[in-house]
Scaffold this active site. Structure first.
Site, PDB file in Angstrom:
ATOM      1  N   LEU A 173      32.566  53.630  18.718  1.00  0.00           N
ATOM      2  CA  LEU A 173      31.745  52.645  19.098  1.00  0.00           C
ATOM      3  C   LEU A 173      30.642  52.518  20.268  1.00  0.00           C
ATOM      4  O   LEU A 173      31.261  53.025  21.464  1.00  0.00           O
ATOM      5  CB  LEU A 173      32.597  51.254  19.465  1.00  0.00           C
ATOM      6  CG  LEU A 173      33.717  50.934  18.319  1.00  0.00           C
ATOM      7  CD1 LEU A 173      34.215  49.500  18.906  1.00  0.00           C
ATOM      8  CD2 LEU A 173      32.926  50.567  16.889  1.00  0.00           C
TER       9      LEU A 173
ATOM     10  N   ALA B  90      27.564  51.029  20.560  1.00  0.00           N
ATOM     11  CA  ALA B  90      26.090  50.022  20.468  1.00  0.00           C
ATOM     12  C   ALA B  90      25.849  49.582  21.804  1.00  0.00           C
ATOM     13  O   ALA B  90      25.105  48.345  21.624  1.00  0.00           O
ATOM     14  CB  ALA B  90      26.256  48.959  19.193  1.00  0.00           C
ATOM     15  N   GLY B  91      26.679  49.414  22.590  1.00  0.00           N
ATOM     16  CA  GLY B  91      26.726  48.561  23.934  1.00  0.00           C
ATOM     17  C   GLY B  91      25.333  48.954  24.697  1.00  0.00           C
ATOM     18  O   GLY B  91      24.702  50.270  24.528  1.00  0.00           O
TER      19      GLY B  91
ATOM     20  N   ARG C 252      24.071  47.397  32.807  1.00  0.00           N
ATOM     21  CA  ARG C 252      24.468  47.673  34.333  1.00  0.00           C
ATOM     22  C   ARG C 252      24.267  49.075  34.742  1.00  0.00           C
ATOM     23  O   ARG C 252      24.386  49.233  35.982  1.00  0.00           O
ATOM     24  CB  ARG C 252      25.981  47.283  34.637  1.00  0.00           C
ATOM     25  CG  ARG C 252      26.029  45.674  34.759  1.00  0.00           C
ATOM     26  CD  ARG C 252      27.510  45.396  34.917  1.00  0.00           C
ATOM     27  NE  ARG C 252      28.283  45.419  33.842  1.00  0.00           N
ATOM     28  CZ  ARG C 252      29.883  45.632  33.719  1.00  0.00           C
ATOM     29  NH1 ARG C 252      30.278  45.870  34.988  1.00  0.00           N
ATOM     30  NH2 ARG C 252      30.281  45.897  32.475  1.00  0.00           N
TER      31      ARG C 252
ATOM     32  N   GLU D  86      41.952  38.509  24.933  1.00  0.00           N
ATOM     33  CA  GLU D  86      41.012  38.774  25.744  1.00  0.00           C
ATOM     34  C   GLU D  86      41.126  37.956  26.955  1.00  0.00           C
ATOM     35  O   GLU D  86      41.543  36.998  27.063  1.00  0.00           O
ATOM     36  CB  GLU D  86      39.780  38.559  25.170  1.00  0.00           C
ATOM     37  CG  GLU D  86      39.457  39.596  23.977  1.00  0.00           C
ATOM     38  CD  GLU D  86      39.519  41.049  24.254  1.00  0.00           C
ATOM     39  OE1 GLU D  86      38.862  41.315  25.310  1.00  0.00           O
ATOM     40  OE2 GLU D  86      40.553  41.576  24.003  1.00  0.00           O
TER      41      GLU D  86
ATOM     42  N   LYS E 256      11.559  87.991  39.973  1.00  0.00           N
ATOM     43  CA  LYS E 256      11.184  87.400  38.584  1.00  0.00           C
ATOM     44  C   LYS E 256      11.064  88.555  37.580  1.00  0.00           C
ATOM     45  O   LYS E 256      10.178  89.434  37.882  1.00  0.00           O
ATOM     46  CB  LYS E 256      10.167  86.616  38.776  1.00  0.00           C
ATOM     47  CG  LYS E 256       9.743  85.495  37.580  1.00  0.00           C
ATOM     48  CD  LYS E 256       8.361  85.320  37.141  1.00  0.00           C
ATOM     49  CE  LYS E 256       7.721  86.824  36.599  1.00  0.00           C
ATOM     50  NZ  LYS E 256       6.596  86.237  36.237  1.00  0.00           N
TER      51      LYS E 256
ATOM     52  N   ASN F  59      13.922 102.043  47.687  1.00  0.00           N
ATOM     53  CA  ASN F  59      13.910 101.154  49.133  1.00  0.00           C
ATOM     54  C   ASN F  59      12.747 100.466  49.068  1.00  0.00           C
ATOM     55  O   ASN F  59      11.697 101.095  49.242  1.00  0.00           O
ATOM     56  CB  ASN F  59      14.071 102.039  50.352  1.00  0.00           C
ATOM     57  CG  ASN F  59      14.658 101.142  51.388  1.00  0.00           C
ATOM     58  OD1 ASN F  59      13.958 100.032  51.621  1.00  0.00           O
ATOM     59  ND2 ASN F  59      15.675 101.509  52.126  1.00  0.00           N
TER      60      ASN F  59
ATOM     61  N   ARG G 218      -4.841 101.852  54.708  1.00  0.00           N
ATOM     62  CA  ARG G 218      -4.822 100.733  55.893  1.00  0.00           C
ATOM     63  C   ARG G 218      -6.229 101.192  56.551  1.00  0.00           C
ATOM     64  O   ARG G 218      -6.926 102.110  56.576  1.00  0.00           O
ATOM     65  CB  ARG G 218      -3.756 100.905  56.718  1.00  0.00           C
ATOM     66  CG  ARG G 218      -2.810 102.042  56.535  1.00  0.00           C
ATOM     67  CD  ARG G 218      -1.830 101.877  57.852  1.00  0.00           C
ATOM     68  NE  ARG G 218      -0.617 102.020  57.761  1.00  0.00           N
ATOM     69  CZ  ARG G 218       0.188 102.817  58.539  1.00  0.00           C
ATOM     70  NH1 ARG G 218      -0.401 103.806  59.202  1.00  0.00           N
ATOM     71  NH2 ARG G 218       1.624 102.627  58.219  1.00  0.00           N
TER      72      ARG G 218
HETATM   73  C1  UD1 Z   1      36.978  45.521  24.766  1.00  0.00           C
HETATM   74  C2  UD1 Z   1      38.439  44.918  24.232  1.00  0.00           C
HETATM   75  C3  UD1 Z   1      39.551  44.717  25.437  1.00  0.00           C
HETATM   76  C4  UD1 Z   1      39.731  46.085  26.153  1.00  0.00           C
HETATM   77  C5  UD1 Z   1      38.426  46.533  26.595  1.00  0.00           C
HETATM   78  C6  UD1 Z   1      38.736  47.933  27.240  1.00  0.00           C
HETATM   79  C7  UD1 Z   1      37.784  43.642  22.312  1.00  0.00           C
HETATM   80  C8  UD1 Z   1      37.464  42.157  21.766  1.00  0.00           C
HETATM   81  N1  UD1 Z   1      38.020  43.752  23.472  1.00  0.00           N
HETATM   82  O1  UD1 Z   1      36.599  44.540  26.051  1.00  0.00           O
HETATM   83  O2  UD1 Z   1      40.791  44.066  24.795  1.00  0.00           O
HETATM   84  O3  UD1 Z   1      40.449  45.730  27.298  1.00  0.00           O
HETATM   85  O4  UD1 Z   1      37.394  46.700  25.462  1.00  0.00           O
HETATM   86  O5  UD1 Z   1      37.403  48.296  27.899  1.00  0.00           O
HETATM   87  O6  UD1 Z   1      37.556  44.479  21.599  1.00  0.00           O
HETATM   88  N2  UD1 Z   1      30.450  47.422  21.304  1.00  0.00           N
HETATM   89  C9  UD1 Z   1      29.781  47.902  20.195  1.00  0.00           C
HETATM   90  N3  UD1 Z   1      29.260  46.492  19.694  1.00  0.00           N
HETATM   91  C10 UD1 Z   1      29.571  45.102  20.073  1.00  0.00           C
HETATM   92  C11 UD1 Z   1      30.603  45.131  21.227  1.00  0.00           C
HETATM   93  C12 UD1 Z   1      30.965  46.289  21.737  1.00  0.00           C
HETATM   94  O7  UD1 Z   1      29.552  48.675  19.706  1.00  0.00           O
HETATM   95  O8  UD1 Z   1      29.172  44.299  19.510  1.00  0.00           O
HETATM   96  C13 UD1 Z   1      30.980  48.731  21.791  1.00  0.00           C
HETATM   97  C14 UD1 Z   1      30.720  48.988  23.438  1.00  0.00           C
HETATM   98  O9  UD1 Z   1      29.551  49.988  23.477  1.00  0.00           O
HETATM   99  C15 UD1 Z   1      31.848  49.648  24.120  1.00  0.00           C
HETATM  100  C16 UD1 Z   1      32.881  48.899  23.379  1.00  0.00           C
HETATM  101  O10 UD1 Z   1      32.717  48.564  22.365  1.00  0.00           O
HETATM  102  O11 UD1 Z   1      31.891  51.348  23.766  1.00  0.00           O
HETATM  103  C17 UD1 Z   1      33.677  48.139  24.115  1.00  0.00           C
HETATM  104  O12 UD1 Z   1      32.821  47.054  24.277  1.00  0.00           O
HETATM  105  P1  UD1 Z   1      32.831  46.367  25.822  1.00  0.00           P
HETATM  106  O13 UD1 Z   1      32.170  45.306  25.777  1.00  0.00           O
HETATM  107  O14 UD1 Z   1      32.764  47.209  26.728  1.00  0.00           O
HETATM  108  O15 UD1 Z   1      34.471  45.808  25.784  1.00  0.00           O
HETATM  109  P2  UD1 Z   1      34.951  44.588  25.841  1.00  0.00           P
HETATM  110  O16 UD1 Z   1      34.641  43.341  24.541  1.00  0.00           O
HETATM  111  O17 UD1 Z   1      34.882  43.687  27.163  1.00  0.00           O
END
Ligand code: UD1
Ligand code: CA
Length: 456
Positions: free
Chosen positions: A9, A11-12, A16, A152, A349, A375, A438
């Site tokens: 995963l 897609a985040g 931050r 959660e 170089k 030298n 020189r």
């Molecule tokens: C998630 C878990 C939580 C866990 C935590 C650990 C869920 C609902 N919650 O929390 O239990 O303790 O991870 O860090 O699963 N991502 C996507 N698409 C989305 C949402 C997220 O690709 O729509 C990816 C993000 O890029 C990331 C990962 O999923 O790599 C986790 O997403 P993040 O939002 O960091 O985690 P939480 O939802 O807060």
């Protein structure tokens, strides 16, 4: 182990990070965060690696153009469950799936392997105990210890919030279950998201065993959300790397002050002083000593070489027992044979220096072939560039170049030739002879006075 699919995963947005670069393309030890995860995935010999991407996806795909990856776009970020749903068309019916997070660079393949051993006909979750579990999904267990649900943080009751065991996000299960559970997810929760974690309750309802493997290594499950996280993980990564080198017998004066951004190979009895940075592929032969504050990139350094402080080395090969620095700069295309000495404020170089030759002080030697036992005196400059083209200088065996000479290329200094100090050499200098060029006369003006400061 069963046939394996891995879904990463990624897609985040990484809001931050405050960066135009997608979060997973930031680097730890010069390797992108996602590359760390993909490399871990590859060690598990999966049938398929599927990466769910979103923000900045094209850039991410380009960065991994040479990898055999199935890319799946999640147009809108509707939660981790929704993200995995996007991968369903690519999952194989008879495989297990391991879910990894694209922002957890220190993910540990042995923990994944353990999880996969459990996943056989079960849902296996990687969890850990966190002192401050705020923000994480809590692992809710029955009195028997069986896992009942993941709740959660935002949906948890006050009592559930006391639970310290949290979900890492890494889990594994057979696809036949995963696909069914994913289709049953809803977004009726505090965040209005499709939670992947809801599959735990669905598994319990289906009487499928749920196991949570607790890991003690928090860093291996820590995700990166900010530059602060990135800097912290970088230090952990570097320290672990330094510890591996120490275990192999390398002497490292301070493991907290070593940075390896690539691969560092060390022979026996190698010593590395503080604040050295190694980039790309570097190999250090037996008994090599690297003093403090050196930056060494793509280099082969043979046995017994000593590098004094503040030396920069890039794309260079250094032969046995040579002595380099302090304050030397060896630039790409340089090859030094055994027993060479390159001293302070010397820049080389694209030059080859043969056995036993010395360039000890304040010189620029570029596009030059230096023979054996030559030298080169202080302040010698090879003038290799006419403003448009570069030319080579050839200095044959046993030549002696007097201090403050300029060798205007193309030019050859013959075997055993001596160049008098302060010469500007524009034509070939014959072997075994003294050549100088020189100003002829040395004059003295008796009674000459230095200028005085004018009083106002
Ligand atoms: C998630 C878990 C939580 C866990 C935590 C650990 C869920 C609902 N919650 O929390 O239990 O303790 O991870 O860090 O699963 N991502 C996507 N698409 C989305 C949402 C997220 O690709 O729509 C990816 C993000 O890029 C990331 C990962 O999923 O790599 C986790 O997403 P993040 O939002 O960091 O985690 P939480 O939802 O807060
Ligand atoms: Ca979230």
């Amino acid at each position: 182990m069963n046939k394996l699919n891995i879904v990463i995963l990624a897609a985040g947005k990484g809001t931050r990070m405050y960066s135009t670069l997608p979060k997973v393309l930031h680097v730890v030890g010069a390797k992108t965060i996602l590359a760390h995860v993909i490399d871990c995935a590859k060690t598990l010999n999966p049938n398929k690696i599927i990466v769910v991407y979103g923000f900045g996806g094209e850039m991410v795909k380009e960065a991994f153009a040479n990898e055999n990856i199935t890319w799946v776009k999640q147009e809108e970020q509707l939660g981790t469950g929704h993200a995995v749903q996007q991968a369903v068309p690519f999952l194989e019916d008879d495989a297990d799936t391991l879910i990894l997070l694209g922002d957890v660079p220190l993910v540990d393949s042995s923990a994944c392997r353990k999880l996969l051993e459990q996943a056989n006909n079960k849902l296996a979750i990687l969890s850990f105990n966190k002192d401050d579990p705020t923000g994480y999904g809590r692992i809710v267990r029955e009195l028997t210890g069986n896992v009942a649900a993941i709740v959660e943080h935002k949906d948890a009751t006050v009592v559930q919030r006391q639970i310290n065991e949290v979900n890492t996000g890494i889990m594994a299960m057979p696809n036949k279950y995963l696909v069914t559970w994913l289709s049953a997810l809803t977004n009726h929760n505090a965040q209005g998201e499709y939670y992947l974690t809801d599959i735990v309750e669905l598994a319990v309802n289906d009487k499928v065993n749920v196991v949570a493997e607790i890991t003690a290594d928090e860093w291996s499950v820590t995700g990166i959300n900010s530059k602060t996280d990135l800097a912290q993980i970088e230090r952990v990564y570097q320290l672990r790397n330094a510890q591996k080198l120490l275990q192999q017998g390398v002497t490292i004066k301070d493991p907290a002050r070593l940075d390896v951004r690539g691969l560092l190979n060390c022979g026996r009895d190698v010593e590395i002083d503080v604040n050295c940075v190694f980039e790309g592929n570097v190999s250090l032969g037996d008994n090599v000593k690297i003093s403090a504050n050196c930056i060494i990139k793509n280099a082969i350094i043979e046995a017994g070489v000593q590098i004094a402080p503040f030396t920069h080395i890039d794309d260079t090969k250094i032969g046995e027992n040579s002595r380099i620095g302090p304050f030397a700069r060896l630039r790409p295309g340089t090859t030094l044979a055994a027993d060479t000495h390159i001293g302070n404020f010397v820049e080389l170089k694209n030059s080859q220096v043969d056995v036993g030759s010395k360039i000890n002080h304040l010189s620029y030697v570029g596009d030059t072939t230096v023979g054996k036992n030559v030298n080169i005196g202080a302040g010698t400059i090879t003038c290799n560039y006419d403003g448009a083209n570069k030319f080579r200088t050839i200095i044959e065996d046993n030549a002696f170049i007097g201090s403050d000479s300029q060798l205007v290329a193309p030019v050859t200094i013959g075997r055993g030739a001596t160049i008098a100090a302060g010469s500007t050499i524009t034509r070939d200098a014959p072997a075994d002879a003294l050549t100088f060029c020189r100003a002829k006369d040395q004059k003295t003006i008796v009674g000459w006075k230095r200028p005085q400061k004018i009083k106002k």
